[in-house]
Write an enzyme that holds these catalytic residues in place. Structure first.
Site, PDB file in Angstrom:
ATOM      1  N   LYS A 168       0.867  -1.175   0.000  1.00 42.23           N
ATOM      2  CA  LYS A 168       0.000   0.000   0.000  1.00 42.23           C
ATOM      3  C   LYS A 168       0.905   1.226   0.000  1.00 42.23           C
ATOM      4  O   LYS A 168       2.070   1.157   0.393  1.00 42.23           O
ATOM      5  CB  LYS A 168      -0.948   0.028   1.194  1.00 42.23           C
ATOM      6  CG  LYS A 168      -0.347   0.246   2.548  1.00 42.23           C
ATOM      7  CD  LYS A 168       0.053   1.636   2.944  1.00 42.23           C
ATOM      8  CE  LYS A 168      -1.018   2.675   2.672  1.00 42.23           C
ATOM      9  NZ  LYS A 168      -0.492   4.017   3.151  1.00 42.23           N
TER      10      LYS A 168
ATOM     11  N   THR B 180       5.368   5.741   3.458  1.00 44.89           N
ATOM     12  CA  THR B 180       4.368   4.779   4.024  1.00 44.89           C
ATOM     13  C   THR B 180       3.646   4.156   2.905  1.00 44.89           C
ATOM     14  O   THR B 180       2.745   4.726   2.388  1.00 44.89           O
ATOM     15  CB  THR B 180       3.294   5.285   5.010  1.00 44.89           C
ATOM     16  OG1 THR B 180       3.889   5.808   6.170  1.00 44.89           O
ATOM     17  CG2 THR B 180       2.386   4.141   5.522  1.00 44.89           C
TER      18      THR B 180
ATOM     19  N   GLU C 282      -0.776   9.639  -5.279  1.00 49.29           N
ATOM     20  CA  GLU C 282      -1.778  10.681  -5.041  1.00 49.29           C
ATOM     21  C   GLU C 282      -1.789  11.755  -6.117  1.00 49.29           C
ATOM     22  O   GLU C 282      -0.832  12.491  -6.291  1.00 49.29           O
ATOM     23  CB  GLU C 282      -1.506  11.363  -3.695  1.00 49.29           C
ATOM     24  CG  GLU C 282      -1.953  10.521  -2.519  1.00 49.29           C
ATOM     25  CD  GLU C 282      -1.514  11.102  -1.178  1.00 49.29           C
ATOM     26  OE1 GLU C 282      -0.824  12.123  -1.173  1.00 49.29           O
ATOM     27  OE2 GLU C 282      -1.876  10.497  -0.156  1.00 49.29           O
TER      28      GLU C 282
ATOM     29  N   ASN D 291      -3.380  16.616  -0.670  1.00 48.15           N
ATOM     30  CA  ASN D 291      -2.505  16.770   0.483  1.00 48.15           C
ATOM     31  C   ASN D 291      -2.773  18.022   1.300  1.00 48.15           C
ATOM     32  O   ASN D 291      -2.228  18.189   2.380  1.00 48.15           O
ATOM     33  CB  ASN D 291      -1.048  16.696   0.047  1.00 48.15           C
ATOM     34  CG  ASN D 291      -0.677  15.270  -0.286  1.00 48.15           C
ATOM     35  OD1 ASN D 291      -0.709  14.418   0.575  1.00 48.15           O
ATOM     36  ND2 ASN D 291      -0.391  15.012  -1.544  1.00 48.15           N
TER      37      ASN D 291
ATOM     38  N   SER E 289      -2.961  13.777   6.935  1.00 52.27           N
ATOM     39  CA  SER E 289      -2.396  12.423   7.019  1.00 52.27           C
ATOM     40  C   SER E 289      -1.031  12.453   7.685  1.00 52.27           C
ATOM     41  O   SER E 289      -0.425  13.502   7.804  1.00 52.27           O
ATOM     42  CB  SER E 289      -2.264  11.822   5.623  1.00 52.27           C
ATOM     43  OG  SER E 289      -1.304  12.537   4.880  1.00 52.27           O
TER      44      SER E 289
END
Lengths: 390, 390
Positions: free
Chosen positions: B172, B183, B263, B385, B390
């Site tokens: 992921k 991440t 993203e 973002n 996050s």
């Protein structure tokens, strides 16, 4: 005014037709002396533009009589032809002013990878030489703008033993403000009596504490140049400390103006790292944060996301900065939202509406500090830089 | 399928209610043996999440029986309470599976700086344990997604002396893909018979050639983890070379899937530097380009702006990479738009409509090469973002 504030300087700005917009694009700054001392610092980018290669040679002897600047073309990555064009424009300037081409500094800014239209530039140089004036600073400041929305100027008047000396300057640059320098052209002038060595030392220290701590988008230009000219026309030699303080403050003022007009930005962000083991470590930690796109987009979204600050701080290797992640405190606009590496006061208390944002990082590792300035990463930044070929 | 493709593995993915969206958020992967060998690599970020601190201890002896993963919370910058929560979730997993908590790896992803809701997580662990299945890989891959739009899975089947062995994995990560890792959570599993030392060596080499050359936005996460589990259930020991090749290819496949779903990206960009003096220097030069926001916005704008490529290459210091700026060639999607550091073929020949963009940088300094993958910088990146904490 501006770069012509100090005695012994004339300046001009004209429209030569290099820019499609039809705005002013050629500037000339002349030092009428009696001294012609000068210092300069240049981009550390190994892909340096033709005018940077030229000007590095010119400044070698600590003397410069004039600075020719153009917007509308960077003259970078243009090969031998590009260097010949820079040389020809310096020769033209020298011929018009009755000086040597080897004493003419040249700066260019604009699109990389295209030759300058010499049939427009050389008549522009002639027009600029014809308009040189003691109040020509503001016109010169306008002619070096690219995506800048406002001209950047600053001036200072000091006294030593009751006698006045002056310092002035202009700057351009609204993107590519970076690690070492940015395209960022800056011309500073003073009528103080200072040697090339004194000018060089003062300029390097002032840059270290101003432009080198300004990092709008992490990108380093091929054309960055900061020039300091001294005419000695005041007849005054200020104390080195006094001159240094004034020069540093003037450069910090211009650097703040650059950040305040950075491409597409909606926030000016001061990242201050304190209680660091050394000033150098404080700079490294602040720069790790000013380089984080995730942090910069969060500020654009008015999200006091301290986790992204800590994640950026944590990327600095142990051998480069001492700190214990579990002792770090972070404040945003005065609210300590991270305490001892963990959750602090409520994010809801942080007001990110003002354009100015102050992030303070307490490393709990010493007593040194440094502040690095940057901008947020916005839709307008992406728009300007995807639509504008520069 | 996926992480449960190899023999000896079961997996599950369930909804525990950690995510506001109500999507699956807890995954469990169990190694039923007979071997319980494992290796792992973690973020080099000094601000590491609680599960990273925990898992570093677990992997110390080269053994892991299970991996518990959650999305909906990173459990980073959460202090002693955060570590206790990770510990408690490992204990719960161990109790349910009849194993030792010291053999349970834990991974978390989501917002930094908030405690995990244990009243939801622990029942989620129980539900996941109840649903463990040999075909549970796809459900697990779904449960670790954050801003990912699609699950990422890969699998491989090999033969050694006529006997089959398998390799599978899930990943992921759609942002924060970075310098070292991102991440980015990855769990890989094989039924080959390999020692912890063999797994560790193979995993490090595979990461070096895949995830470490994937840099979507230059940001390094606090939670990055890549885990490789070996059950030995096939009874087959492949040649180390053969296993290495399969593992590297699987990791490169997953890395490409991460880039393909980054993203807000509209282009996947391969920056290949060749004719470099060493592979390390080629990586450094490629990374200087993949970090340039100006380059990335240009690609978003479909502008083949090779000047921004050269300006980025030029930021690599001389002591770190040998090249002569005047000998560099740059091609985009097959068109050599920069020749010998200057103007090459027409920009108009470059088609940047396809999602895949290949930038090739010829350093003319040796015969080594490396490719680093990144994405363009888009309005959607800024939007996601700035709007998503996050």
């Amino acid at each position: 005014m501006s770069v012509s504030h100090a005695q012994g300087f004339r300046a001009a700005g004209v429209t030569a037709g290099l820019k499609a917009s039809g705005r002013a694009d050629v500037a000339l700054v002349v030092n009428d002396g009696p001294l012609k001392n000068a210092a300069a610092v240049f981009t550390s980018n190994r892909v340096a533009a033709a005018p940077v290669h030229w000007s590095r040679q010119v400044i070698g002897d600590g003397r410069a009589d004039a600075v020719l600047l153009n917007s509308g073309g960077a003259n970078a990555c243009t090969g031998a032809q590009g260097f010949q064009n820079t040389h020809a424009s310096a020769e033209k300037t020298a011929e018009l002013l009755g000086i040597s081409a080897a004493d003419v500094l040249v700066c260019s800014t604009g699109l990389i990878g295209e030759q300058l239209p010499m049939d427009k530039l050389l008549p522009g140089v002639e027009a600029a030489a014809g308009q040189l004036a003691h109040d020509g600073g503001p016109a010169a400041a306008l002619a070096i703008m690219t995506t800048d929305t406002v001209p950047k100027q600053a001036q200072f008047s000091g006294q030593t033993n009751g006698r006045e000396w002056k310092l002035g300057g202009m700057a351009k640059g609204a993107g590519m403000l970076a690690p070492a320098l940015a395209t960022m052209l800056v011309v500073l002038s003073t009528d103080a009596v200072l040697s090339p060595e004194q000018l060089d030392a003062a300029l390097r220290e002032a840059c270290r504490l101003s432009f080198d701590r300004t990092d709008s988008d992490g990108c380093m230009s091929t054309n960055d140049t900061v020039i300091l000219l001294a005419s000695g026309a005041s007849g005054v030699t200020p104390e080195q400390d006094e001159f240094q303080a004034a020069l540093t403050e003037l450069c910090q003022d211009l650097a703040r103006q650059l950040i305040g007009d950075a491409e597409g930005a909606s926030h000016d962000i001061a990242v201050r790292t304190f209680n660091a083991a050394s000033e150098e470590q404080a700079v490294l930690v602040s720069k790790a944060v000013t380089r984080s796109n995730l942090f910069k987009t969060a500020i654009f979204g008015k999200d006091p996301n301290w986790g992204r600050v800590l994640a950026a701080v944590g990327t600095v290797p142990e051998e480069l900065a001492s700190f214990d992640p579990d002792r770090i405190n972070v404040s945003m606009n005065g609210v300590q939202i991270c305490r001892n590496g963990g959750i602090g006061d409520s994010r809801d208390l942080v007001d990110l509406d003002p354009r100015l944002v102050t992030v303070e990082i307490d490393l709990a590792a010493g007593d040194a500090e440094a502040t690095v300035w940057t901008n947020d990463l916005t839709h307008d930044y992406v728009h300007e830089n995807s639509a504008y070929s520069s």
